[in-house]
Design an enzyme around this catalytic site. Structure first.
Site, PDB file in Angstrom:
ATOM      1  CG  ASP A   3      -2.228   0.682   1.004  1.00  0.00           C
ATOM      2  OD1 ASP A   3      -2.288   1.555   0.125  1.00  0.00           O
ATOM      3  OD2 ASP A   3      -3.207   0.344   1.695  1.00  0.00           O
ATOM      4  CD  GLU A  62       0.332   6.521  -3.069  1.00  0.00           C
ATOM      5  OE1 GLU A  62      -0.239   6.843  -2.023  1.00  0.00           O
ATOM      6  OE2 GLU A  62       0.231   5.412  -3.586  1.00  0.00           O
ATOM      7  CG  ASP A  97      -7.624   4.441  -0.490  1.00  0.00           C
ATOM      8  OD1 ASP A  97      -7.569   3.218  -0.697  1.00  0.00           O
ATOM      9  OD2 ASP A  97      -6.882   5.025   0.325  1.00  0.00           O
TER      10      ASP A  97
END
Length: 799
Positions: free
Chosen positions: A409, A412, A482
């Site tokens: 997760d 980035e 998300d």
């Protein structure tokens, strides 16, 4: 800062030698791999370097360097190959030509253009390149760089990674490309004309396309550096991009089954219980995912250990899940809390960044308080020693338990309360501004490389939230972050996935149902959301990974009713459909690996002559045989007494365009239809429009509860007449790297439509545990059926 201005008109003076031509102070040099033009007045060199006959690199660098300066190339793995080149001069331009493409260098401007070997213009540079040098600060000596191109007025282009604009063609964009939660940038585009451009730069970059020009402008670069590639069509361009930046490894068969997750399973008993419930209901399931906070509170963020007391015996948890023939992957992040062992070791060695990241709150406070911040910090994944430390803890705390894969997760990574000066932080490879967009490539690549060294018995599988050019080589499947659980968000995922795939990265998925349910206060009690979830799951059935996940409400099938009820039955039907297609899906995955193909195929890939599909953002091919049209509007919910209620009293329809150039079969009814027309398809809740291209051969597997429950001893082979067709049934050991050593088999099948003959070729290859004898039940869409006993030898069947 000083701008290097590129200008001037030059005349031919004399030949200096066999390799150099003097042009009023400018030198044109013929090199073994291309051309080099040194414009003395502007102190700039333009160099063209052929890597293959189809891939040419264009570099523009200060003439103070005799050769292309060295740089940390993070995406490109290809070294230049020797190419047979011819050199010439035409129309005020010098030319260098391979067997596939001609590159032209303008004598007066130094601009570069590209043509087919037959002279058709593909792409041209326009205006003067810009290099503005940094004279102070962390990027001293580097440049702000810009290159402008000229495209045809109505030429669609695709790629740029994963955007949320809802667009398929990326024309008329003004986009700041920087990695984010729901957008993954790749500085690459390809054209319907059959070429692609990879802008090889890792800093935040503007991509602008308007009526005047198309350009990339990056905040930091050592010089202008891009690759032009031709391929004739989208598959050819993708093949060249992967040759340049890395090929796609095989993922395990179990990754293509159905996956269940939620934010989050709060205990060992809960996650094991979900798998048990699926087995009890006899609904197929291959994987379960443990999201965050198994480590405890935020000061222990991403400790890569089970420190939460609700997970009382993680080793037993893994054993229980495996005993039910399921796999488990686990959430790991790019950041660490201040009380964790990885944080302390990385901090001691100066390998943590200082910008704010998720979560800001300390002891789980929301909103966060300034006097109780979490202290969580992102690690420097650009540093190979930091990647070693990261793996050391992931291996010891999780992989050693038998964990089957990784949910990486925030790759980035999350950057909260963004300040421009944050990008001036130093990394192992220079300023963060210089390498910002390549962070996911470094973090994901670190885990892939380390696991490959640790074990060849288990293929690496990584689910990740971000990606950059080249990430396809790291056994990763990227999801869209998300996103909101709304109909509008759902629609946007389709072109997002298609453009991501057109960026040469084939493995992609979404949170089925969307992550947040903010527009549905009643959550699963709202029939509109239940309808949305069913339609999204139908779309997920035809993605490279089929994974249900989200916050605000659990998403397991039994949350949507029970058997015999419409939402439950529709979900179960499509999960079973996914499993029946596993022989097809796994064979397509081999085509992706071995022949550079793509799972999610924008219709323009297979029907480029049909202009109706050039910008079609709501249909696609799954593999080269199955056309998918997701239902992206509500149909079975209405208002009653100010409440939304389900209404199945009538069957609704949706429009589907069938591309020109093929005949089509309705998957559900086997009705044959002509291409080049739009049709109305009835779509009850448990039907999504699916059409099979004439000439297709699709193997159908047995009914199972998990991917490897039954061998493919007997397969139905569905043939769709109307055109000739081929299909390669691929099999291997399903979860190791022996296929790289040749341990696999291919069974080629061919349909001759005119003669109505079906040929199964002799099996090629072998592997341990291979089926030597098997049964194929041949079924044609026009009603013919024949049972075939196959022993590996060539068989011809007349129908």
């Amino acid at each position: 800062m000083k701008a290097i201005i590129l200008t001037g008109i030059f005349s031919f003076v004399s030949v200096l030698s066999s390799s150099g031509i003097l042009l009023a102070g400018n030198v044109l040099t013929k090199t073994a791999r291309g051309l080099k033009l040194n414009i003395e007045e502007d102190k700039l060199v333009t160099e063209i370097v052929f890597y293959t006959p189809e891939i040419a690199r264009v570099v523009k660098y200060p003439s103070s360097s005799d050769t292309i300066p060295e740089r940390n190339n993070l995406s490109v793995v290809l070294a230049p190959h020797k190419c047979n080149l011819s050199y010439g001069e035409a129309g005020g331009k010098y030319t260098v030509t391979s067997s596939e493409v001609m590159v032209l260098l303008d004598k007066e401007t130094g601009n570069v253009s590209f043509q087919t070997k037959n002279g058709a213009v593909l792409l041209e540079e326009q205006e003067k390149p810009v290099l503005i040098q940094y004279k102070e600060g962390v990027n001293t000596g580097d440049y702000r760089i810009k290159q402008v191109f000229k495209l045809d007025k109505y030429e669609p282009i695709y790629g740029l990674g994963q955007m949320q604009s809802g667009k398929l063609s990326q024309r008329n964009q003004d986009k700041y490309l920087i990695q984010g939660n729901v957008e993954d940038v790749v500085t690459f585009f390809q054209s319907v004309k059959g070429y692609g451009v990879f802008w090889d730069n890792y800093s935040p970059t503007w991509f602008v396309d308007n009526e005047k020009a198309t350009f990339f402008e990056s905040e930091v670069g050592e010089f202008i550096d891009y690759y032009f590639m031709t391929g004739g069509n989208a598959d050819g361009v993708i093949a060249n991009m992967r040759e340049l930046t890395g090929q796609v490894p095989m993922l395990p068969l179990w990754t293509y089954g159905f996956w269940q997750s939620r934010e989050r399973y709060k205990s060992q008993n809960e996650i094991v219980g979900v798998v048990s419930k699926y087995r009890e209901l006899q609904v197929p399931l291959d994987g379960i995912i443990q999201d965050w906070q198994y480590w405890g509170g935020n000061y222990l963020w991403n400790a890569m250990e089970f420190l939460n007391g609700e997970f009382w015996n993680p080793q037993k948890m893994m054993e229980d899940i495996h005993a039910m023939n399921a796999k488990a992957i686990i959430s790991i992040w790019s950041s660490f809390g201040p009380m964790t062992k990885p944080y302390k070791e990385l901090d001691e060695k100066g390998m943590l960044f200082n910008f704010q990241t998720w979560p800001l709150a300390g002891p789980d406070l929301w909103p966060p308080r300034e006097d109780y911040l979490s202290g969580v910090r992102v690690y420097d994944a650009y540093n190979p020693k930091a990647r070693d430390i990261y793996w050391k803890y992931a291996n010891k705390g999780l992989f050693a338990l038998g964990m089957d894969g990784w949910w990486m997760d925030s790759t980035e990574p999350d950057h909260l309360n963004f300040k421009d000066e944050d990008l001036n932080e130093e990394t192992f490879l220079g300023s963060l501004r210089k390498v910002r967009n390549a962070y996911p490539l470094m973090s994901v690549g670190g885990v892939y490389d380390h696991q490959c060294k640790a074990s060849s018995d288990k293929r690496v599988f990584i689910l990740t939230r971000s990606a950059f050019a080249g990430q396809q080589r790291y056994g990763a499947n990227t999801w869209t972050g998300d996103i909101q659980g709304t109909w509008d968000s759902f629609k946007r995922q389709i072109p997002a996935g298609l453009n991501f795939s057109l960026s040469a990265i084939p493995n992609w998925n979404t949170d089925i149902g969307g992550f947040f349910l903010g527009e549905y206060p009643k959550k699963l009690a709202d029939p509109d959301y239940k309808e949305l979830y069913v339609r999204w799951l139908q779309f997920g059935t035809f993605c490279p990974m089929m994974r249900s996940h989200g916050a605000d409400a659990p998403r397991e099938i039994y949350q949507f009713g029970q058997k015999g009820e419409p939402y439950y039955d529709a979900i179960e039907k499509f999960i079973h459909l996914r499993y029946s297609l596993l022989p097809y899906i796994y064979s397509v995955s081999w085509e992706v690996t071995s022949r550079q193909s793509t799972f999610l195929r924008a219709l323009v890939m297979d029907f480029p002559k049909d202009k109706n599909v050039w910008d079609m953002n709501n249909e696609y091919m799954f593999g080269k045989s199955i056309l998918v049209k997701p239902v992206t509007d509500p149909m079975y919910t209405r208002m009653q007494d100010e409440e939304r209620v389900s209404d199945f009293s009538s069957v609704k329809s949706t429009e589907v365009y069938l591309p020109e150039g093929a005949d089509w079969y309705d998957y559900w009814t086997e009705e044959k239809l002509a291409g080049g027309v739009s049709v109305q398809k009835e779509v009850p809740l448990d039907v999504m429009p699916l059409y099979v291209k004439a000439g297709s051969i699709i193997p159908i597997g047995p009914e199972v509860q998990y991917a490897q429950q039954k061998s493919w001893q007997q397969l139905d082979i569905h043939v769709y007449p109307g055109a000739d067709g081929t299909f390669c049934l691929y099999e291997d050991e399903f979860d190791n790297y022996n296929y790289e050593k040749g341990a696999y088999s291919e069974i080629w099948m061919k349909w001759n439509d005119k003669k109505r003959t079906f040929t199964i070729e002799s099996r090629k290859g072998e592997y341990q545990g291979m089926l030597h004898e098997r049964t194929f039940v041949l079924k044609t869409a026009d009603g013919k059926e024949k049972t075939i006993n196959y022993t590996g030898k060539k068989i011809n069947i007349k129908l």
